[in-house]
Each structure stands twice: as structure tokens, then as C-alpha cells.
Design a protein around this motif. Structure first.
Motif: not given
Length: 536
Positions: A343-347, A350-354, A522-523
Motif C-alpha cells: 500500500l505504501l509503495i503504491t501511494k 518504492p524509494r522511501v519504503p525501500l 523508482k516506480r
């Protein structure tokens, strides 16, 4: 047409088919597709760790040597790692539904055959077949998810997929311990048969084949041979390096052969019409970063987890089931955090969660480097839970970055690349951290032994003792007086924990490097196109 031209053409054309329309009935329903492939993937992920618990029982029952038992694991790992990318290409060519179903049937059949085997040679043979069929199954699962889910839901799907892999991998020792202790070692393999039947029935009823318009029509035989040979030489050198010695001519020879074969593979890929892996894929910085990140994550995680099992069982004296239960905070956190990471990556992308996930992983590794012989369950649980929290977004995000930044017609190859990166990283982590651990034990054991005022040992005795200490086993000979045995146990555990702490420190440093690599992600292009699209 060169590989560069092929990928450039793909980049100018629509990379994905239009977002799938809402499915009517069972066939092609996204969430039912996820459920179906998750059951198949669960079998393969479980077998990565569950069999380790059964190995001692197999050794006793079949009269196998230590080398035979090692081949039960190594044969499976080699077959899986060598075949993953080629298997992904097969899915791209013939359809991921077909390769997934063949993988499920073959994996379950090989599992049943192992349970019926009465010799270790047959066990090893069917383990190799397990690895080959598992290689068909894993990339196909990702290819099916990529083709079935609308872009804005893909991260959530991969999150649940990652949760299944993480939970199965971490839960393997628990289930394996229960089955071996209360049923038999054969039950560890027989359990895959009904699971495989369920996965097959669901797959036949639910899975829908998706083909990209510009899917490959031919095979790069030379590329397959070169890449498979290169992967074999690399993984084999990593597996045998500790036994042969890292400076031994055989280890160096296999590593050198791997380098030469990879170079030859790269040259061939630039000259064939439809290459196995179009090298222009790696001109995508996010895809390359995601691949490196997966290697580094697996290095830290699998390499570190290797020592945890010895620490719990041999230092703390736990049974296999108890050791598995102590890893529940890791398993539970991965189960909880993986869908949330999706959910976090979708919103947010991916950079910050990774980056955050690898920072958490680094902190957990540095925390575990402070474990001692007397560390209690609560402290261990905190670090295990933090490790699970850190791994979840990386497992999900790096997978989406690799698969999402590849053209649709190469989704199987991208899925194979993701899994191969994990296998290489895990093998590399186990080998390198194992070598670091062994060097620390060799450097400290003689001094610690002397400081404890234990009887001096010959060079041969010291070497034998060192081998036992490296897995936390006290080299106590029968008939040793109780007070002397107690000192040997103390020296063994202190020396082992010192080596383990050094290995975890290195794993933590690798995790920090991985956090820096994560800033380059990045996404995926397919997800960018789908942001704001409709819902399932």
C-alpha cells in the motif's frame, strides 16, 4: 536485429496490454489468481528451509554421509539458481499459465518421489528435479500477477506474494520440526503432494493465459548454455569455497570460469536476434538498482539467518521446533508488513519504503551483533521483529521495481532475474559471512582455550575443535570431567558468539550500502501508467 534494437522498439510500443477489465467468474480474476499462484509459490519457498530440519533424520535412516546430505540441499539450490532466468523465458514464450501448471505438477510429483525413495542417490536426484520445476513455477507466478493485475493494484498483489514467501521461508523450520518429530522425514516431502493438487485444480480453473503481442518467438540456445554454465560455476564456487578454501585453485578456477562465461554471455546477447536477456534492459537505472538491491538484501538476510539457527539450537540448546517458534516475531512481522508495504509503495512510490526498510534491516543486524550467550527471548524477539519489518518493503518493492521496469514481453525473464538475484545473494551471503565467522573463530579459539586453562591441543585437535565451534557445538570428548566439560562449553559458546557478532556487523554494513542503492529506485513504468486508473 540486435538486443538493443529489440528493447528500444519495445520501449516505443505500449509496454503493457490495456489494464484488464473486471473479471467475470473465476477465470482470470485477479485476487483468485493471486490466491492460486500463492499456494504454488508456498511449496517452493517452504522447501528452501524445511528440508534442513529433515536432513539429520534422512542421514540416519538412509545411512548417508555428510557429503550426501549436503548434496540434498546443494543439488536443489543449484538446479533452482541455474534455471530461473531460462524458465522465465519459457514462460514469456509459451505462456506463464502453462509453465506454472507444469512447475506445480513436476514439483509435487518430485516431492512424492523423494518420500518414496529408499536411497540417498534417489533423494538427491529428485531434489534436483524439484529445483528445476520450482524454477518454472516462481517466475511464472510473477508473470501472471504482472499480466492480471491493473497497475495500481500490482504492489498490493506483490506485497501479499512477498508475505507468502517470507512466511513460508521463516515458517519452514517450525513445520519441518513438527513433522520430523511427530511423523517422519518423508512427511516433509509428502505434504507437497496435496498442496500441489490444490494448486493444480485452482490453476486450471482460475488462471488465464496472457501473451504480449511482441512475445519472443525463438530461443537463444547459446545464451541459455552460457548463462546456465556461468551460474553453475558461480554458485558451485560459493557452496564449496568454505570446504576447499577461498584461495584454493578449485575455488579460484570456478570463479574465474564464471567470469569468463558471463563475459561470453554478454557478447552473445549483443549479436542474436532474440536474446535471452536483452542487455539494454539494464540501461534502466531503477531495474539495475532493484537487482543489486535484491542481491544485497538476500546477502544480509539469508547469510545472517544461517547463524541464527545455530545460535538458537546449539548455544541456547533449543529443539528445532522451539528455535522455529523463537523466529515467529520475524515471520509475523513479514506477514503483517508485506501487504502494508504494498500500500505504501503504491501511494508514495518504492524509494522511501525501500530506503526505510534497509535502514531497519541494518539496525536489526547491528542489534543482533550484540547478542550474547545469555541474551533473553524478549531482546531476541525485538531484533527479529525489526528485521521482519525491514525486509517486508524490500521484498515487495525491489520485486516491483525489477518486474515493473521491464517490458511486458520480458516479465518472465524479469521474474527469473529477481529470483536469481535472491539465490545469488543468499549463496554469497552464506559464503562470505561464513568465511568471516570461520576466520574469527580460528583467530580466537586457541587463545580462549588457553585463557580457560584447558589442556593444550595439537594442531590436528585444534582444527577439529574449530570445525565444531563454528556451528556452536562444544568439542567435548566422552568421559571428560564435568568441570572441564563446562569450561569447553563456555569457550565454545563465547567464541561462536564472537564470530557471529562480527558476521552480523558485516551484514549490517551491507544493509547500509543497500539503503544507498535503494535511493536509485523508482516506480515501474507500468505502475506510473496505472496511477489513478480504475480499481478491480
Amino acid at each position: 536485429m540486435t538486443s538493443q534494437t529489440t528493447v528500444e522498439k519495445a520501449s516505443r510500443e505500449p509496454r503493457d496490454a490495456p489494464a484488464p477489465a473486471p473479471a467475470k467468474g473465476l477465470r482470470g480474476h485477479p485476487w483468485l489468481t493471486l490466491f492460486s499462484v500463492a499456494i504454488g509459490v508456498m511449496m517452493v519457498a517452504l522447501d528452501g528451509t524445511i528440508v534442513a530440519i529433515a536432513n539429520p533424520a534422512i542421514q540416519r535412516d538412509l545411512g548417508a554421509s555428510l557429503a550426501d546430505v549436503q548434496w540434498i540441499t546443494n543439488g536443489y539450490m543449484l538446479a533452482l539458481a541455474v534455471s530461473l532466468i531460462t524458465a522465465g523465458k519459457l514462460g514469456d514464450r509459451f505462456g506463464h499459465r502453462q509453465t506454472f501448471l507444469i512447475g506445480v505438477v513436476g514439483f509435487a510429483a518430485a516431492s512424492g518421489a523423494i518420500g518414496l525413495s529408499n536411497s540417498v542417490v534417489l533423494v538427491i536426484t529428485f531434489r534436483v528435479l524439484q529445483g528445476l520445476f520450482g524454477a518454472l513455477l516462481m517466475p511464472a507466478a510473477l508473470g501472471l500477477l504482472r499480466a492480471t493485475f491493473p497497475a495500481e493494484k500490482l504492489n498490493m498483489a506483490i506485497g501479499i506474494w512477498g508475505m507468502v514467501i517470507g512466511a513460508s521461508t521463516a515458517g519452514g523450520p517450525i513445520l519441518g520440526g513438527v513433522l520430523v518429530e511427530h511423523v517422519s522425514w518423508q512427511s516433509v516431502f509428502f505434504i507437497n503432494v496435496p498442496v500441489g493438487v490444490i494448486a493444480l485444480v485452482l490453476g486450471v480453473l482460475i488462471l488465464k493465459d496472457h501473451r504480449a503481442e511482441n512475445a519472443p518467438r525463438s530461443f537463444d540456445i547459446a545464451g541459455i548454455v552460457l548463462l546456465s554454465s556461468a551460474m553453475f560455476c558461480l554458485i558451485w564456487a560459493l557452496i564449496k569455497g568454505a570446504e576447499w578454501g577461498w584461495g584454493d585453485v578449485k575455488t579460484v578456477g570456478f570463479l574465474a570460469a564464471a567470469v569468463v562465461l558471463f563475459a561470453a554471455f554478454a557478447l552473445v546477447q549483443q549479436r542474436v536476434k532474440e536474446p535471452l536477456i536483452p542487455l539494454a534492459m539494464f540501461r534502466s537505472v531503477p531495474l539495475s538498482a532493484g537487482t543489486v538491491l535484491m542481491v544485497l538484501m538476500a546477502f544480509a538476510f539469508m547469510g545472517g539467518l544461517f547463524f541464527v539457527t545455530f545460535y538458537l539450537q546449539n548455544v541456547h540448546g533449543m529443539k528445532a521446533v522451539d528455535a522455529g517458534l523463537h523466529l515467529l516475531p520475524l515471520t509475523a512481522m513479514m506477514i503483517i508488513a508485506s501487504p502494508l508495504a504494498g500500500l505504501l509503495i503504491t501511494k508514495f512510490g518504492p524509494r522511501v519504503p525501500l530506503v526505510g526498510g534497509m535502514v531497519c534491516t541494518a539496525v536489526a543486524m547491528f542489534g543482533m551483533s550484540q547478542l550474547t550467550v545469555g541474551t533473553g527471548t524478549v531482546t531476541m524477539s525485538i531484533w527479529f521483529a525489526l528485521l521482519g519489518l525491514g525486509l517486508a518493503p524490500v521484498m515487495v518493492g525491489a520485486t516491483e521495481v525489477i518486474v515493473g521496469n521491464a517490458p511486458m514481453e520480458l516479465s518472465g525473464v524479469a521474474g527469473g532475474l529477481q529470483q536469481a538475484a535472491m539465490q545469488v545473494g543468499g549463496s554469497l551471503g552464506t559464503a562470505v559471512l561464513g568465511a568471516i565467522m570461520a576466520a574469527r573463530v580460528d583467530a580466537e579459539l586457541a587463545g580462549n582455550w588457553k585463557d580457560a586453562q584447558l589442556p593444550p591441543m595439537s594442531a590436528e585437535q585444534l582444527e577439529q575443535a574449530s570445525s565444531a565451534v563454528k556451528v556452536g557445538m562444544p568439542p567435548v570428548a566422552p568421559g571428560t570431567p564435568t568441570d572441564v566439560a563446562g569450561k569447553i562449553v563456555g569457550v565454545t559458546h563465547d567464541t561462536f558468539v564472537s564470530g557471529m557478532s562480527t558476521a552480523f556487523m558485516v551484514a549490517g554494513i551491507v544493509a547500509v550500502i543497500a539503503a544507498l542503492v535503494a535511493t536509485l529506485t523508482k516506480r515501474g513504468a507500468n505502475a506510473e501508467a496505472g496511477v489513478g486508473a480504475g480499481h478491480i
